[in-house]
Scaffold this motif. Structure first.
Motif, PDB file in Angstrom:
ATOM      1  N   ALA A  61     -45.713 -39.534 -45.558  1.00  0.00           N
ATOM      2  CA  ALA A  61     -45.149 -38.178 -45.512  1.00  0.00           C
ATOM      3  C   ALA A  61     -46.252 -37.158 -45.219  1.00  0.00           C
ATOM      4  O   ALA A  61     -46.032 -36.209 -44.455  1.00  0.00           O
ATOM      5  CB  ALA A  61     -44.445 -37.859 -46.825  1.00  0.00           C
ATOM      6  N   GLU A  65     -46.609 -34.464 -42.152  1.00  0.00           N
ATOM      7  CA  GLU A  65     -46.845 -33.046 -42.415  1.00  0.00           C
ATOM      8  C   GLU A  65     -48.046 -32.533 -41.622  1.00  0.00           C
ATOM      9  O   GLU A  65     -48.025 -31.418 -41.090  1.00  0.00           O
ATOM     10  CB  GLU A  65     -47.071 -32.828 -43.912  1.00  0.00           C
ATOM     11  CG  GLU A  65     -47.203 -31.386 -44.299  1.00  0.00           C
ATOM     12  CD  GLU A  65     -47.273 -31.182 -45.800  1.00  0.00           C
ATOM     13  OE1 GLU A  65     -47.402 -30.016 -46.216  1.00  0.00           O
ATOM     14  OE2 GLU A  65     -47.211 -32.168 -46.568  1.00  0.00           O
ATOM     15  N   ALA A  68     -46.879 -32.099 -38.035  1.00  0.00           N
ATOM     16  CA  ALA A  68     -46.046 -30.905 -37.890  1.00  0.00           C
ATOM     17  C   ALA A  68     -46.902 -29.640 -37.890  1.00  0.00           C
ATOM     18  O   ALA A  68     -46.653 -28.710 -37.112  1.00  0.00           O
ATOM     19  CB  ALA A  68     -45.019 -30.848 -39.016  1.00  0.00           C
ATOM     20  N   SER A  69     -47.903 -29.608 -38.715  1.00  0.00           N
ATOM     21  CA  SER A  69     -48.769 -28.432 -38.800  1.00  0.00           C
ATOM     22  C   SER A  69     -49.540 -28.218 -37.504  1.00  0.00           C
ATOM     23  O   SER A  69     -49.610 -27.099 -36.984  1.00  0.00           O
ATOM     24  CB  SER A  69     -49.738 -28.586 -39.975  1.00  0.00           C
ATOM     25  OG  SER A  69     -49.015 -28.689 -41.182  1.00  0.00           O
ATOM     26  N   ARG A  81     -41.739 -25.485 -41.809  1.00  0.00           N
ATOM     27  CA  ARG A  81     -40.944 -25.679 -43.030  1.00  0.00           C
ATOM     28  C   ARG A  81     -40.290 -27.046 -42.966  1.00  0.00           C
ATOM     29  O   ARG A  81     -39.660 -27.408 -41.967  1.00  0.00           O
ATOM     30  CB  ARG A  81     -39.873 -24.604 -43.173  1.00  0.00           C
ATOM     31  CG  ARG A  81     -39.057 -24.768 -44.480  1.00  0.00           C
ATOM     32  CD  ARG A  81     -38.010 -23.687 -44.649  1.00  0.00           C
ATOM     33  NE  ARG A  81     -37.074 -23.626 -43.548  1.00  0.00           N
ATOM     34  CZ  ARG A  81     -35.991 -24.393 -43.418  1.00  0.00           C
ATOM     35  NH1 ARG A  81     -35.721 -25.332 -44.299  1.00  0.00           N
ATOM     36  NH2 ARG A  81     -35.183 -24.245 -42.379  1.00  0.00           N
ATOM     37  N   LEU A  82     -40.452 -27.797 -44.024  1.00  0.00           N
ATOM     38  CA  LEU A  82     -39.862 -29.131 -44.098  1.00  0.00           C
ATOM     39  C   LEU A  82     -38.350 -29.041 -44.217  1.00  0.00           C
ATOM     40  O   LEU A  82     -37.822 -28.298 -45.038  1.00  0.00           O
ATOM     41  CB  LEU A  82     -40.420 -29.887 -45.310  1.00  0.00           C
ATOM     42  CG  LEU A  82     -39.822 -31.259 -45.586  1.00  0.00           C
ATOM     43  CD1 LEU A  82     -40.150 -32.232 -44.450  1.00  0.00           C
ATOM     44  CD2 LEU A  82     -40.327 -31.796 -46.902  1.00  0.00           C
ATOM     45  N   ARG A  84     -36.470 -32.319 -43.763  1.00  0.00           N
ATOM     46  CA  ARG A  84     -36.249 -33.607 -44.452  1.00  0.00           C
ATOM     47  C   ARG A  84     -37.294 -34.619 -44.007  1.00  0.00           C
ATOM     48  O   ARG A  84     -37.851 -34.523 -42.911  1.00  0.00           O
ATOM     49  CB  ARG A  84     -34.860 -34.146 -44.213  1.00  0.00           C
ATOM     50  CG  ARG A  84     -34.618 -34.529 -42.763  1.00  0.00           C
ATOM     51  CD  ARG A  84     -34.026 -35.921 -42.637  1.00  0.00           C
ATOM     52  NE  ARG A  84     -33.695 -36.200 -41.261  1.00  0.00           N
ATOM     53  CZ  ARG A  84     -34.504 -36.895 -40.450  1.00  0.00           C
ATOM     54  NH1 ARG A  84     -35.632 -37.364 -40.872  1.00  0.00           N
ATOM     55  NH2 ARG A  84     -34.150 -37.113 -39.203  1.00  0.00           N
ATOM     56  N   THR A  85     -37.550 -35.597 -44.874  1.00  0.00           N
ATOM     57  CA  THR A  85     -38.439 -36.709 -44.538  1.00  0.00           C
ATOM     58  C   THR A  85     -37.823 -37.994 -45.064  1.00  0.00           C
ATOM     59  O   THR A  85     -37.424 -38.073 -46.227  1.00  0.00           O
ATOM     60  CB  THR A  85     -39.839 -36.543 -45.177  1.00  0.00           C
ATOM     61  OG1 THR A  85     -40.402 -35.310 -44.757  1.00  0.00           O
ATOM     62  CG2 THR A  85     -40.768 -37.679 -44.781  1.00  0.00           C
ATOM     63  N   ALA A  98     -39.651 -37.404 -40.003  1.00  0.00           N
ATOM     64  CA  ALA A  98     -39.564 -36.092 -40.642  1.00  0.00           C
ATOM     65  C   ALA A  98     -39.106 -35.032 -39.648  1.00  0.00           C
ATOM     66  O   ALA A  98     -39.422 -35.108 -38.466  1.00  0.00           O
ATOM     67  CB  ALA A  98     -40.917 -35.711 -41.218  1.00  0.00           C
ATOM     68  N   TYR A 100     -39.018 -30.816 -39.126  1.00  0.00           N
ATOM     69  CA  TYR A 100     -39.566 -29.521 -39.549  1.00  0.00           C
ATOM     70  C   TYR A 100     -39.058 -28.438 -38.616  1.00  0.00           C
ATOM     71  O   TYR A 100     -38.777 -28.698 -37.449  1.00  0.00           O
ATOM     72  CB  TYR A 100     -41.095 -29.526 -39.455  1.00  0.00           C
ATOM     73  CG  TYR A 100     -41.784 -30.335 -40.515  1.00  0.00           C
ATOM     74  CD1 TYR A 100     -42.290 -29.723 -41.657  1.00  0.00           C
ATOM     75  CD2 TYR A 100     -41.942 -31.709 -40.379  1.00  0.00           C
ATOM     76  CE1 TYR A 100     -42.940 -30.470 -42.634  1.00  0.00           C
ATOM     77  CE2 TYR A 100     -42.580 -32.457 -41.354  1.00  0.00           C
ATOM     78  CZ  TYR A 100     -43.077 -31.826 -42.480  1.00  0.00           C
ATOM     79  OH  TYR A 100     -43.713 -32.569 -43.452  1.00  0.00           O
ATOM     80  N   LYS A 111     -40.397 -25.157 -49.137  1.00  0.00           N
ATOM     81  CA  LYS A 111     -41.249 -26.197 -48.553  1.00  0.00           C
ATOM     82  C   LYS A 111     -41.947 -25.688 -47.297  1.00  0.00           C
ATOM     83  O   LYS A 111     -41.938 -26.329 -46.261  1.00  0.00           O
ATOM     84  CB  LYS A 111     -40.418 -27.439 -48.236  1.00  0.00           C
ATOM     85  CG  LYS A 111     -39.620 -27.961 -49.395  1.00  0.00           C
ATOM     86  CD  LYS A 111     -40.171 -29.221 -49.902  1.00  0.00           C
ATOM     87  CE  LYS A 111     -39.293 -29.714 -51.051  1.00  0.00           C
ATOM     88  NZ  LYS A 111     -39.826 -30.820 -51.692  1.00  0.00           N
TER      89      LYS A 111
END
Length: 130
Positions: A61, A65, A68-69, A81-82, A84-85, A98, A100, A111
């Motif tokens: 996870a 993340e 995504a960042s 912003r999350l 779902r994962t 995931a 985002y 999140k």
């Protein structure tokens, strides 16, 4: 009275002795196997990551993340912003799927991620990004 005090002091010292180690922690040696991204709709992005050597679901996870960042920064946005994962293990490979949202301003929700701060943290932890 003095004898009792000494005895209690000795008992307290014995209680402070270090416990025998049960088992040494397994060394964390992740192998990051790649990231794929799919733009779902406007600011909604899906990230699929794979790795071996994960200690638990949180490692995969975290990899997603980090992806995504970095993706948010690449697109000129500062936040993610999350949504779902889903994390699962298959044949010794940990995978995370995931989703985002990315945005130029801090999105609503709990999140949320400051992409620039998170990418720096990922680099410090040795987690690759997009």
């Amino acid at each position: 009275m003095r004898g009792i005090t000494l005895m209690l002091g000795t008992v307290a010292l014995v209680g402070c002795a270090p416990a025998e180690p049960v088992e040494e922690a397994r060394a964390f040696s992740p192998v990051y196997q790649g990231i794929s991204t799919s733009l779902l709709d406007g600011d909604l992005v899906q990230f699929n990551v794979a790795m071996t050597g994960a200690r638990d679901e949180s490692d995969a996870a975290a990899y997603a993340e980090c992806a995504a960042s970095q993706y948010a920064l690449i697109r000129g946005y500062g936040f993610a912003r999350l949504v779902r994962t889903n994390v699962y293990k298959e044949g010794g490979v940990s995978r995370a799927d995931a989703v985002y949202t990315i945005s130029p301003t801090l999105p609503r929700g709990t999140k949320t991620i400051d992409a620039e701060v998170k990418v720096a943290d990922c680099a410090a932890q040795g987690i690759p990004t997009v």
